[in-house]
Design an enzyme around this catalytic site. Sequence first.
Site, PDB file in Angstrom:
ATOM      1  N   ARG A   1       1.465   9.951   8.421  1.00 32.69           N
ATOM      2  CA  ARG A   1       2.348  11.009   7.956  1.00 32.69           C
ATOM      3  C   ARG A   1       2.408  12.163   8.957  1.00 32.69           C
ATOM      4  NH1 ARG A   1       1.078  11.239   1.407  1.00 32.69           N
ATOM      5  NH2 ARG A   1       0.852   8.983   1.149  1.00 32.69           N
TER       6      ARG A   1
ATOM      7  N   ARG B   1     -10.855   1.399   1.514  1.00 34.06           N
ATOM      8  CA  ARG B   1      -9.686   1.208   2.366  1.00 34.06           C
ATOM      9  C   ARG B   1     -10.080   1.565   3.800  1.00 34.06           C
ATOM     10  NH1 ARG B   1      -5.568   5.199  -0.136  1.00 34.06           N
ATOM     11  NH2 ARG B   1      -4.220   4.434   1.540  1.00 34.06           N
TER      12      ARG B   1
ATOM     13  N   CYS C   1       2.794   6.837 -10.955  1.00 37.44           N
ATOM     14  CA  CYS C   1       3.638   7.302  -9.857  1.00 37.44           C
ATOM     15  C   CYS C   1       5.097   7.466 -10.286  1.00 37.44           C
ATOM     16  CB  CYS C   1       3.557   6.320  -8.691  1.00 37.44           C
ATOM     17  SG  CYS C   1       2.006   6.420  -7.793  1.00 37.44           S
TER      18      CYS C   1
ATOM     19  N   ARG D   1       5.606   7.942   3.275  1.00 37.65           N
ATOM     20  CA  ARG D   1       4.537   7.003   2.964  1.00 37.65           C
ATOM     21  C   ARG D   1       3.634   6.817   4.182  1.00 37.65           C
ATOM     22  NH1 ARG D   1       4.614   2.975  -0.396  1.00 37.65           N
ATOM     23  NH2 ARG D   1       2.421   2.950   0.224  1.00 37.65           N
ATOM     24  N   GLY D   2       2.512   6.148   3.959  1.00 39.30           N
ATOM     25  CA  GLY D   2       1.552   5.899   5.027  1.00 39.30           C
ATOM     26  C   GLY D   2       0.300   6.729   4.844  1.00 39.30           C
ATOM     27  N   ASN D   3      -0.735   6.377   5.609  1.00 37.17           N
ATOM     28  CA  ASN D   3      -1.966   7.157   5.522  1.00 37.17           C
ATOM     29  C   ASN D   3      -1.754   8.526   6.163  1.00 37.17           C
ATOM     30  OD1 ASN D   3      -2.477   6.946   8.386  1.00 37.17           O
ATOM     31  ND2 ASN D   3      -3.279   4.898   8.039  1.00 37.17           N
TER      32      ASN D   3
ATOM     33  N   ARG E   1       5.790  14.444  -8.382  1.00 37.51           N
ATOM     34  CA  ARG E   1       5.378  15.748  -8.898  1.00 37.51           C
ATOM     35  C   ARG E   1       5.791  16.853  -7.926  1.00 37.51           C
ATOM     36  NH1 ARG E   1       1.081  18.484  -7.119  1.00 37.51           N
ATOM     37  NH2 ARG E   1       0.362  16.638  -6.012  1.00 37.51           N
ATOM     38  N   ARG E   2       5.453  16.676  -6.656  1.00 38.54           N
ATOM     39  CA  ARG E   2       5.826  17.680  -5.660  1.00 38.54           C
ATOM     40  C   ARG E   2       7.342  17.735  -5.494  1.00 38.54           C
ATOM     41  NH1 ARG E   2       1.376  15.036  -1.744  1.00 38.54           N
ATOM     42  NH2 ARG E   2      -0.488  16.135  -2.489  1.00 38.54           N
TER      43      ARG E   2
ATOM     44  N   LYS F   1      -7.322  10.693  -7.497  1.00 36.98           N
ATOM     45  CA  LYS F   1      -5.933  10.739  -7.959  1.00 36.98           C
ATOM     46  C   LYS F   1      -5.229   9.393  -7.773  1.00 36.98           C
ATOM     47  CE  LYS F   1      -3.610  12.504  -3.800  1.00 36.98           C
ATOM     48  NZ  LYS F   1      -2.683  13.518  -3.284  1.00 36.98           N
ATOM     49  N   ASP F   2      -5.822   8.473  -6.989  1.00 38.19           N
ATOM     50  CA  ASP F   2      -5.258   7.141  -6.813  1.00 38.19           C
ATOM     51  C   ASP F   2      -5.752   6.147  -7.857  1.00 38.19           C
ATOM     52  OD1 ASP F   2      -3.841   7.940  -4.578  1.00 38.19           O
ATOM     53  OD2 ASP F   2      -5.386   7.303  -3.165  1.00 38.19           O
TER      54      ASP F   2
END
Length: 326
Positions: free
Chosen positions: A169, A25, A256, A163-165, A145-146, A97-98
């Site tokens: 954020r 990415r 997710c 959301r976003g990179n 989860r959080r 984790k992705d």
Amino acid sequence: MSQTPISSSTSTLSTAPKRLVIASRESRLAMWQAEHVRDCLKKLYPECNVQILGMTTRGDQILDKALSKVGGKGLFVKELETALEDGRADLAVHSLKDVPMVMPEGFDLSCVMAREDAHDAFVSNDYASLEDLPNGAVVGTSSLRRESVLRSKFPHLEIQPLRGNLDTRMGKLDRGEYQAIILAAAGLKRLGLESRIRALLPIDPYTPAAGQGALGIETLSKHPNIKEWLAPLNDLPTLYAVSAERMVSRQLGGSCEVPLAAYATWDLDHMHIRSFVASVDGKASCLARAEGLVKSLEDAEALGFSVAQDLIAQGAASLLPNGLPK
């Protein structure tokens, strides 16, 4: 432009690579990860021409909806897998984790590198901790989860999707859209932003997601030579730990859409694993822990399987939106 991959059938396991292309990415964090792998490969194979193919994924493009509503974490890897299939790239680097818990047919998780800090991090410009936030303060997180843990412990806070990179954020926080945000500490540390961390959240109750903090490298199953070239980058303690975590998640259909945590640590050759499944509102949860002697991948996965079975016995299926996987 389509290119013949280095992993063509003429390569043999005894030869060092001459050229490798890494799919990644294009976010700053993802490119750091790809550059890290590139630099490690260059040290192993000084004569190899290692290049990075930057790509934009659907997960990067769809920023106005929660991941659980638009297809999950697989949105961050599909385009990279396509580049592997059509020969534009030889390997893809992911935040582990992705990576979906079940690899698509024809693809392998060929390497897991040493883990960075797996904690969640509290980031705020005005407050030192979650406990300091006033009633109604807006906290941003991309993770169910959080969100589940936050809603359970701090019902007076307003939890909003984020959301976003990583840079996007952080920008939203700095513009005042949130009073605080929760991020993976690993990404902040890798980008030299550790000073923005006000507090590392404790593993109990903020248990990380399966694979959090680890880098995974994906390749095509039909190219075992690439997997062998990557073998020196494997970190066995991390590989075993995340394999146990991913086994828990796999048994419970982790995605997710599921507030699910799984985190394994080491005490000499004994592994300790903690996992929970919860409702998004934080009002119901199942928690399981286990420890055991782990000397192989099979041992690690068996320990993860036992934790998953414990959660299922406690009624975790009732907390899963689609029930247990078939």
